[in-house]
Scaffold this active site. Structure first.
Site, PDB file in Angstrom:
ATOM      1  N   LYS A 158      -0.510  -9.748   3.329  1.00 24.96           N
ATOM      2  CA  LYS A 158       0.110  -9.418   4.396  1.00 24.96           C
ATOM      3  C   LYS A 158      -1.165  -8.181   5.160  1.00 24.96           C
ATOM      4  CE  LYS A 158       3.486  -6.209   4.182  1.00 24.96           C
ATOM      5  NZ  LYS A 158       2.520  -4.677   4.894  1.00 24.96           N
ATOM      6  N   GLU A 191       8.961  -3.791  11.151  1.00 23.56           N
ATOM      7  CA  GLU A 191       9.175  -2.239  10.713  1.00 23.56           C
ATOM      8  C   GLU A 191       9.656  -1.506  11.534  1.00 23.56           C
ATOM      9  OE1 GLU A 191       7.727   0.849   8.090  1.00 23.56           O
ATOM     10  OE2 GLU A 191       6.898  -0.347   7.994  1.00 23.56           O
ATOM     11  N   ASP A 209       0.445  -1.173  -0.106  1.00 24.70           N
ATOM     12  CA  ASP A 209       0.392  -0.033  -0.126  1.00 24.70           C
ATOM     13  C   ASP A 209       1.049   1.531   0.583  1.00 24.70           C
ATOM     14  OD1 ASP A 209       0.612   0.310   2.476  1.00 24.70           O
ATOM     15  OD2 ASP A 209      -1.124  -0.449   3.381  1.00 24.70           O
TER      16      ASP A 209
END
Length: 271
Positions: free
Chosen positions: A120, A189, A53
């Site tokens: 995901k 992340e 995205d």
């Protein structure tokens, strides 16, 4: 003009990623949004193509990923899939498309029909039931923990996660919970290197880092970032692999080589 190519390597599958992790072979992952780059990245040896995205940022000019729709992801997934890459195709579930297990299933079916081989979704322990629901219905799942961009407003910005003892403990709980629910891959992340290393050791499934240090099972970057195409300040976890390279193909090959030999990320790219 055709973007199809004869397969030059065996297909990368979900079990193949697990075998790579178990053998200590690093996994190279990049975002990808179209057939041309899918063919090029595949030729360069990228293992996983992520229709992220992040396209909201790098293609649409959005300041966050929140406006990206399921139709957007499905369109770009289909574009990537038409190149018939050997790399595994993973597609993001956008914001607001997996609020319930049933919603997640309907959204995932659309992406799988478009050509995704795994979906995901962002979140940890609270998403365990959703992960289990998908896996039980033959949809491979990649979880995403740490700095989850769809939660930007809840976090108060794009901030490193897991820096406190409580935050680190929760991230480990999140990671173990989605693994127990059946997730076969997990992106970490913007978390401290030592935390990512600890989580990777505790988990049985592959971990993919972005700003999470060298000890993850693999690395991922946004394609535009690693090619030096970013406005303003370079994110800390990004390296411009285009510098000194004669072509985009050579830059991507350099990225793959650096991930595989462990020279990327360096200390300057981590937290």
């Amino acid at each position: 003009m055709t973007y199809l190519q004869e397969a030059s390597r065996n297909a990368v599958t979900v079990p193949k990623l697990q075998a790579m992790r178990d053998a200590g072979e690093k996994i190279a992952m990049l975002t990808c949004y179209d057939a041309s780059f899918a063919a090029l990245l595949d030729r360069a040896g990228v293992d996983v193509l992520l229709i992220g995205d992040s396209l909201g940022n790098v293609l649409q000019g959005q300041t966050t990923t929140l406006p990206v729709s399921l139709a957007d992801i499905a369109y770009h997934t289909a574009s990537v899939a038409r190149a018939r890459p050997a790399a595994l195709i993973v597609a993001d579930l956008p914001f607001g498309t997996y609020g319930t297990p049933e919603d997640a299933f309907r959204s995932s079916v659309e992406l799988m029909r478009a050509g995704a081989q795994m979906v995901k979704l962002e979140g940890g322990e609270w998403l365990a039931d959703t992960v289990r629901f998908l896996v039980e219905r033959s949809i491979p799942v990649c979880a995403h923990v740490g700095l989850t961009p769809q939660s930007v407003h809840a976090f108060g910005g794009f901030k490193v996660q897991g820096k406190t003892e409580a935050g680190a403990t929760q991230l480990l709980r999140d990671s173990l919970a989605v693994q127990a629910a059946g997730a076969q891959l997990i992106v970490m992340e913007a978390i401290p290197t030592l935390l990512a290393s600890d989580a990777t050791k505790q988990l049985r499934i592959p971990t993919i880092g972005i700003g999470a240090g060298l000890d993850c099972s693999g690395q991922v970057l946004v394609l535009h970032d690693m090619l030096g195409i970013f406005p303003g300040k370079r994110p800390r976890f990004v390296k411009d692999f285009m510098q000194g390279q004669p072509s985009i193909l050579a830059a991507v090959e350099a990225y793959v080589a650096a991930v595989k030999d462990g020279s990327f990320p360096g200390p300057e790219h981590t937290f």
